[in-house]
Design a protein around this motif. Structure first.
Motif, PDB file in Angstrom:
ATOM      1  N   ASP A 168       0.832  -1.211   0.000  1.00 29.75           N
ATOM      2  CA  ASP A 168       0.000   0.000   0.000  1.00 29.75           C
ATOM      3  C   ASP A 168       0.865   1.259   0.000  1.00 29.75           C
ATOM      4  OD1 ASP A 168      -2.719   1.368   0.547  1.00 29.75           O
ATOM      5  OD2 ASP A 168      -1.513   2.049   2.248  1.00 29.75           O
ATOM      6  N   VAL A 169       1.887   1.280   0.827  1.00 28.74           N
ATOM      7  CA  VAL A 169       2.761   2.459   0.917  1.00 28.74           C
ATOM      8  C   VAL A 169       3.518   2.657  -0.391  1.00 28.74           C
ATOM      9  CG1 VAL A 169       4.803   3.405   2.056  1.00 28.74           C
ATOM     10  CG2 VAL A 169       2.967   2.384   3.420  1.00 28.74           C
ATOM     11  N   LEU A 170       3.994   1.571  -0.986  1.00 24.73           N
ATOM     12  CA  LEU A 170       4.718   1.684  -2.256  1.00 24.73           C
ATOM     13  C   LEU A 170       3.818   2.223  -3.363  1.00 24.73           C
ATOM     14  CD1 LEU A 170       6.779  -1.630  -2.238  1.00 24.73           C
ATOM     15  CD2 LEU A 170       7.666   0.693  -1.962  1.00 24.73           C
ATOM     16  N   LEU A 171       2.558   1.789  -3.361  1.00 27.76           N
ATOM     17  CA  LEU A 171       1.623   2.246  -4.394  1.00 27.76           C
ATOM     18  C   LEU A 171       1.247   3.711  -4.230  1.00 27.76           C
ATOM     19  CD1 LEU A 171      -0.779  -0.838  -4.658  1.00 27.76           C
ATOM     20  CD2 LEU A 171       0.937  -0.119  -6.313  1.00 27.76           C
ATOM     21  N   ARG A 172       1.177   4.176  -2.976  1.00 30.56           N
ATOM     22  CA  ARG A 172       0.695   5.532  -2.714  1.00 30.56           C
ATOM     23  C   ARG A 172       1.804   6.566  -2.578  1.00 30.56           C
ATOM     24  NH1 ARG A 172      -4.772   5.347  -1.247  1.00 30.56           N
ATOM     25  NH2 ARG A 172      -5.534   3.228  -0.856  1.00 30.56           N
ATOM     26  N   SER A 173       3.030   6.128  -2.424  1.00 31.33           N
ATOM     27  CA  SER A 173       4.123   7.083  -2.223  1.00 31.33           C
ATOM     28  C   SER A 173       4.464   7.799  -3.532  1.00 31.33           C
ATOM     29  CB  SER A 173       5.365   6.361  -1.697  1.00 31.33           C
ATOM     30  OG  SER A 173       6.428   7.266  -1.545  1.00 31.33           O
ATOM     31  N   PRO A 174       4.700   9.101  -3.489  1.00 31.96           N
ATOM     32  CA  PRO A 174       5.054   9.824  -4.708  1.00 31.96           C
ATOM     33  C   PRO A 174       6.404   9.404  -5.280  1.00 31.96           C
ATOM     34  CG  PRO A 174       5.312  11.232  -2.780  1.00 31.96           C
ATOM     35  CD  PRO A 174       4.614   9.990  -2.316  1.00 31.96           C
ATOM     36  N   SER A 175       7.286   8.868  -4.442  1.00 36.23           N
ATOM     37  CA  SER A 175       8.590   8.409  -4.918  1.00 36.23           C
ATOM     38  C   SER A 175       8.953   7.121  -4.184  1.00 36.23           C
ATOM     39  CB  SER A 175       9.671   9.466  -4.673  1.00 36.23           C
ATOM     40  OG  SER A 175      10.951   8.948  -5.018  1.00 36.23           O
ATOM     41  N   ARG A 176       9.034   6.023  -4.927  1.00 36.49           N
ATOM     42  CA  ARG A 176       9.327   4.731  -4.304  1.00 36.49           C
ATOM     43  C   ARG A 176      10.816   4.560  -4.008  1.00 36.49           C
ATOM     44  NH1 ARG A 176       5.520   1.020  -8.335  1.00 36.49           N
ATOM     45  NH2 ARG A 176       3.605   2.217  -8.013  1.00 36.49           N
TER      46      ARG A 176
END
Length: 360
Positions: free
Chosen positions: A89-97
């Protein structure tokens, strides 16, 4: 206007801030609303638990946790899956992975202590519901099976033929049997991932609660169907229809379940006595359909298509392998549909999220 509120507005006007509703007050009201949803969800759990306690007293058998610390181990497993899904979820929603700072900011913004408390409140409600379901299903063994009636219904619907035998003739009894056995046995793993995903991947907390409530209602309504028409399944009622299937783990599981049921009826107060077999309605179909509903609710079009294909295969497999009568399949679909009517109503959610929008 109350004096304190009036003073707040005057202060904001003097400071040049907008004079509309106080965002902090709105946030506090939203939070109270979410906790009210949690209370309504747990009210359903409490009512179902009361039903379970009443049945336990009636049959004189206490609640049991199969295989020892089953409930605790399932909660621990859910925690592990939950953490993995949070990472996704965090990877999908973060502006920069690629930026640890961006990832950390996404975690702080989305996974606040309040959100974690709310989602785990929902997950624990699901686990307690399922534990009550398992015990009520076990105690259904005291009811007289009505498999002969369901066999007559199937025969009438299929013009005097067994639907399982028709499937065997159509698909064969070798490769198809092995593929459908694997397909059918995939179901528990799908469930283990689906209900944590229902709360992790939801943008709005209320959608997480709508999904968990729908799944809970499907288990509850399925329990009611077990008691309405107790049954064991075609594999037990008409074993000759399945004699041509190759030896597989399916037959071993069916034999084990019947042996467990026999032991339970012979010694219901034994510490390890527990029954696990009931046919009407098919909750493999019902829960799989409810999971399709999760993807549909969140407007995940491709996931919905994939899960619908899985549901269709499950509907075939459950009849082909003798776990369920054909009439159990539409009954399972109806239960899932009703679960998705009652679930959102229970937690006060009126509509699905808009595409690509929605917050807590």
């Amino acid at each position: 206007m109350p004096e304190q509120t009036q003073q707040t507005h005057q202060t904001r006007e003097r400071s040049g801030a907008p004079s509309g509703p106080d965002p902090a007050a709105e946030s506090a009201e939203e939070l109270r609303t979410e906790w009210r949803r949690a209370a309504r969800l747990w009210a359903v759990v409490a009512c179902f638990a009361v039903v379970g306690i009443a049945r336990s007293i009636q049959v004189g058998v206490p609640f049991r946790d199969p295989e020892g610390a089953w409930l605790l181990s399932r909660v621990e497993l859910t925690a592990g899956i939950f953490l993995g899904l949070v990472v996704v979820d965090v990877l999908l929603r973060s502006p920069s992975r690629r930026s640890w700072r961006a990832l950390a900011a996404t975690i702080r913004a989305r996974w606040t202590p309040t959100r974690l408390a709310l989602v785990w409140c929902a997950l624990l409600a699901y686990h307690v519901t399922y534990a009550v379901y398992r015990n009520l299903k076990s105690w259904d063994a005291f009811n007289t099976p009505r498999d002969a009636m369901l066999t007559r219904w199937d025969s009438w619907l299929f013009l005097g033929h067994s639907p399982a035998v028709l499937l065997h003739d159509l698909l064969g009894q070798d490769v198809a049997a092995r593929v459908l056995a694997i397909w059918y046995e995939t179901f528990p793993y799908l469930v283990l991932v689906a209900f944590p995903a229902a709360v992790v991947l939801a943008t709005r907390i209320k959608d997480a609660y709508a999904g968990i409530a729908a799944l809970m209602w499907t288990w509850i309504l399925g329990t009611a169907s077990y008691y309405a028409i107790p049954s064991l399944g075609p594999f037990n009622e008409s074993p000759g229809d399945f004699a041509g299937l190759p030896p597989m783990s399916i037959q071993e599981t069916q034999a084990r379940y019947m042996a467990q049921r026999g032991d339970f009826l012979a010694h219901p107060l034994a510490g390890d006595a527990f029954a696990q077999v009931s046919a009407f309605a098919s909750l493999h179909v019902g829960i799989a359909a409810a999971i399709v509903g999760l993807a549909w609710w969140h407007r995940l079009r491709r996931t919905t298509i994939v899960l619908t294909v899985f549901l269709a295969g499950t509907m075939v497999a459950t009849v082909y392998l003798g776990w369920h009568f054909a009439v159990d399949v539409p009954a399972g679909l109806a239960i899932a549909a009703l679960g998705w009517v009652l679930g959102p109503l229970t937690v006060g959610v009126r509509r699905r999220p808009e595409p690509r929008t929605g917050t807590l």
